[in-house]
Motif scaffolding. Sequence first.
Motif, short mmCIF file in Angstrom:
data_model
loop_
_atom_site.label_atom_id
_atom_site.label_comp_id
_atom_site.label_asym_id
_atom_site.label_seq_id
_atom_site.Cartn_x
_atom_site.Cartn_y
_atom_site.Cartn_z
N ASP A 115 0.84 -1.20 0.00
CA ASP A 115 0.00 0.00 0.00
C ASP A 115 0.87 1.25 0.00
O ASP A 115 1.86 1.31 0.72
CB ASP A 115 -0.85 0.05 1.29
N ASN A 116 0.47 2.23 -0.79
CA ASN A 116 1.14 3.52 -0.70
C ASN A 116 0.56 4.30 0.47
O ASN A 116 -0.55 4.04 0.91
CB ASN A 116 0.94 4.32 -1.99
N ASP A 117 1.34 5.25 0.96
CA ASP A 117 0.86 6.01 2.12
C ASP A 117 0.30 7.37 1.69
O ASP A 117 0.54 7.84 0.58
CB ASP A 117 1.97 6.21 3.15
N PHE A 118 -0.47 7.96 2.57
CA PHE A 118 -0.95 9.32 2.38
C PHE A 118 0.18 10.29 2.68
O PHE A 118 1.00 10.03 3.56
CB PHE A 118 -2.06 9.65 3.38
N ASP A 119 0.17 11.42 2.01
CA ASP A 119 1.00 12.54 2.44
C ASP A 119 0.06 13.47 3.20
O ASP A 119 -0.78 14.13 2.60
CB ASP A 119 1.61 13.25 1.22
N VAL A 120 0.16 13.48 4.51
CA VAL A 120 -0.80 14.20 5.34
C VAL A 120 -0.84 15.69 4.97
O VAL A 120 -1.92 16.29 4.89
CB VAL A 120 -0.45 14.07 6.85
N VAL A 121 0.33 16.24 4.70
CA VAL A 121 0.40 17.67 4.39
C VAL A 121 -0.36 17.98 3.10
O VAL A 121 -1.25 18.84 3.08
CB VAL A 121 1.88 18.12 4.30
N ASN A 122 -0.05 17.24 2.03
CA ASN A 122 -0.72 17.51 0.75
C ASN A 122 -2.22 17.21 0.82
O ASN A 122 -3.03 17.93 0.25
CB ASN A 122 -0.09 16.68 -0.37
N LEU A 123 -2.56 16.16 1.55
CA LEU A 123 -3.98 15.80 1.71
C LEU A 123 -4.73 16.94 2.40
O LEU A 123 -5.81 17.35 1.97
CB LEU A 123 -4.09 14.51 2.52
N SER A 124 -4.14 17.46 3.47
CA SER A 124 -4.80 18.53 4.23
C SER A 124 -4.94 19.80 3.41
O SER A 124 -5.96 20.47 3.46
CB SER A 124 -4.02 18.86 5.50
N ILE A 125 -3.89 20.10 2.64
CA ILE A 125 -3.95 21.30 1.80
C ILE A 125 -5.06 21.14 0.77
O ILE A 125 -5.89 22.03 0.58
CB ILE A 125 -2.59 21.56 1.10
#
Lengths: 287, 85
Positions: free
Chosen positions: A150-160
């Motif tokens: 599984d690939n992971d989320f990039d929390v920063v980009n997701l939040s933006i």
Amino acid sequence: MAIKDYIRQRYFPQMWCPGCGHGIILNALLRAVDEMGLDKNNIVMTSGIGCSARISGYVDFHSLHTLHGRALAFATGVKLSKPELTLLVPMGDGDALAIGGNHFIHAARRNIDMTAIVMNNRIYGMTGGQYSPLSGYGKKATTAPYTTIDNDFDVVNLSIAAGASFVARSTAYHVLESIDILKKAIQHKGFSVVEILSQCPTYYGRKNKEGDAVSMMEFQKNTTAKLGSKALEKDPTLIPRGIFVDVDAPEYCQEYDKIVERAMKASQNNRVDQTLTTEAGHTCPTP
Amino acid sequence: MARLKLKEHVINRDWCKGCGICVHFCPKKVLELDSQEKVIAVRPEDCICCKLCELRCPDLAIEVVTIQTNQEAQTDQTTRMSEDD
């Protein structure tokens, strides 16, 4: 006030494993609150389920230990009914972005004034080390003995992308930076996301041969770099740290107040209209 | 320049879990773990009162108590060590 005045000392020593980064995040958060001089009676902390969620039991604020992934939903309820309170919402990586993924993006979209702290240790620690949506590709976990695909989320980009008006990242190692970022995030009017990389020496560290808490913190130090630093320019594979977004945007509670005002005005006008029609009816009887 | 001077390291042995984070990241190697794997200050005279041990302790088990050497008001930040990479 001293740090000890902000905690429930009867629950210490805390239940986290030796060297767990969550304790350092608790430490940083308490210092941020202390340095800002906030009244602990005006702070509400809501948390979900997991190692990270246990944090709400240790702080002497108003606290709600709620359902898995639903910390932000409870926080939204508290904030809308009492907008004058400061909401702190610490969540684990799975709590925030797997189980609570929908709550997370929609709280960000609404831009409601609260501080979401993603304590990212890249694993589900409490239930025995299952991989989480932030573990990333090629990592080992109890449920991925031959590594994850599984690939992971990039929390920063997701939040933006979801619309958060304050987005930052730090690590447990960079505690001074974390304190500084947390202070700014709490001060910010709107939805603030602070991702703090944390270490889980018991599961993530052991499964992925990253060593003990100390070497995991050395790893945080060596694999991250401040935004705009020369180190990051030279090696873009490093994880950037710092404040990515800090913008003023319409806040949800304030917008809601405006709607209430508009609705009150409209209903008042309706009432006046109705009275006028009735009066007109009385004064001009049909022949 | 006003400086912070060490009074003592207050260590809560009941709360310390001996993770060694403070020992490893102390810039002056003031701290060590004893035979019971609890932190002790073995070289307090070398302490520069940066308080990084206090800030990085996950168990809130160590506190660096300081006194000011002159009357000038001073915030903690000015004596804090840089943690930059």
